[in-house]
Motif scaffolding. Sequence first.
Motif: not given
Lengths: 347, 144
Positions: A1-12, A46-53
């Motif tokens: 799972m990539s952080p970019e897709l979580v960010t997309l989900h959050l934008s939706q 507020k979260i930056d997902f880049l460093g997320f496991s």
Amino acid sequence: MSPELVTLHLSQLQKSIEKSKTNKYADSRKRDYHDNILKLFDELNKIDFLGFSADSLVLTKKIIDFCFVSVEFLDNSTLVNIPHEIVYCLEKALNEWDDTNQYIIVTSLHNDLNCFSFNTLLSLNETYYDIIKAVFSISFNHRLIQINLPKYLSQDYLANVVLYHELGHFVDLRYQITEKLSTALNLSETERSYYGEFFSDIFASQYIGEASNYYLDYIAYNDPDSLSHPSTNSRIEIVHKFLSGKSDKILDDLKDATPKSTGKELRNRRNVISDADFRNFIPTILNSEEELHSIFEVGWSLWQGKISEFEVKNITKYEKYQILNNLIEKSISNYMILEKWNSYVPY
Amino acid sequence: MEYKPYLFDLFFYSLPIAYSKERKSNNVEYFKEELLEIYKLKIGAMYFAVNQDIQNIETYSSFLNEILNSGNTYYANLFREIIEETQKLITSNDYYSVSSKRFAIVKHLSQFPEIITTIDINNLKKEDFDRLIACFDKHLSAAN
């Protein structure tokens, strides 16, 4: 799972939240819940997902989904959209089984004509609320009871008796009635599921008698046993037995287990009323909650029979359908207004 | 399927708006037949259903990892309540006395009396949480 897709989900989610910001609710508890969703979104944002496991990303995805479902149901439960009268009746029944004021009934309208269902996600899945409290320090004071119903039948008071059955599922799962019974009796998963359906049927019939049987016998006519549901005929039969005071192994098990889990008994909670007002095209004055629930039986009884007063006036079937639905709606709505009025009368 | 006029009419007259134009053009009987066919096909579809999203063991397992990795006190207190409930259940064997809110997890843990009964809930230690993880690992490995 990539952080970019979580960010997309959050934008939706953000898009959906922006639209819902102007929602107006009759029930202030929904506003309270909605405000918590906004706070939760702000925290997620507020979260930056880049460093997320990977695990943390999966958890975040679940929390975003939780927000999405909440917004979906809140959007469908605004002042304008919610089918007020039927939800009001369900709330009255709910209060008899849980008077904590914690649960709010919300609805979502779907295009499927058979889509009557109840989802436990926002009402009984405490783990979500645990995670949100532990991670974001946000406490939800309320839970949403999600009931799905067909969009085109939202004002159909004959079909919507089914929602009492859905409320039965909530009560069963809220108190784990059939789960505890199943553990005590060592039932199989299928048997447990059958007990759950039987419980919900009996629960509904406390308020609406045989009304949901009529509908069940149509949309699931002669259905045999399946993995999740007992046969339609056995469901109808157990309700007959409950209403006529007859004995039955499953019925007796449920009648025994229910007070042990809830402190409440399965019993008749309706008061059969006259259909004379409806025959004369006027709403019925309802004097108690028992009579309120019985209004659906009046509608069903008249729908299934001939109404000489209607025939004299050459009322067509479609007009009959509309008149009965309007009369049920107005009877409930008058009861709601009188209740509110009486609560403000200074004695 | 048996034709029950009063019930079928109920469906027919609650038809979606999409049908209303055609209804005006005197195609009523045609649409009744068509609708009956649709409902024959839909038999066995969702009716009076419940969609369960059961609290799963994986989530509780992740709570334990949070306690062990970052000392999360909220989850630790949660487990204190769960263990207390489980100890009561093991002693009484009365399922109805367990609070409904966390019945699934309490029932699961009650299968491990040798671990649960030896935990002092007033003095929870790291080793206790390590031992609890074993209760979940058995379940998770069986599931896989």
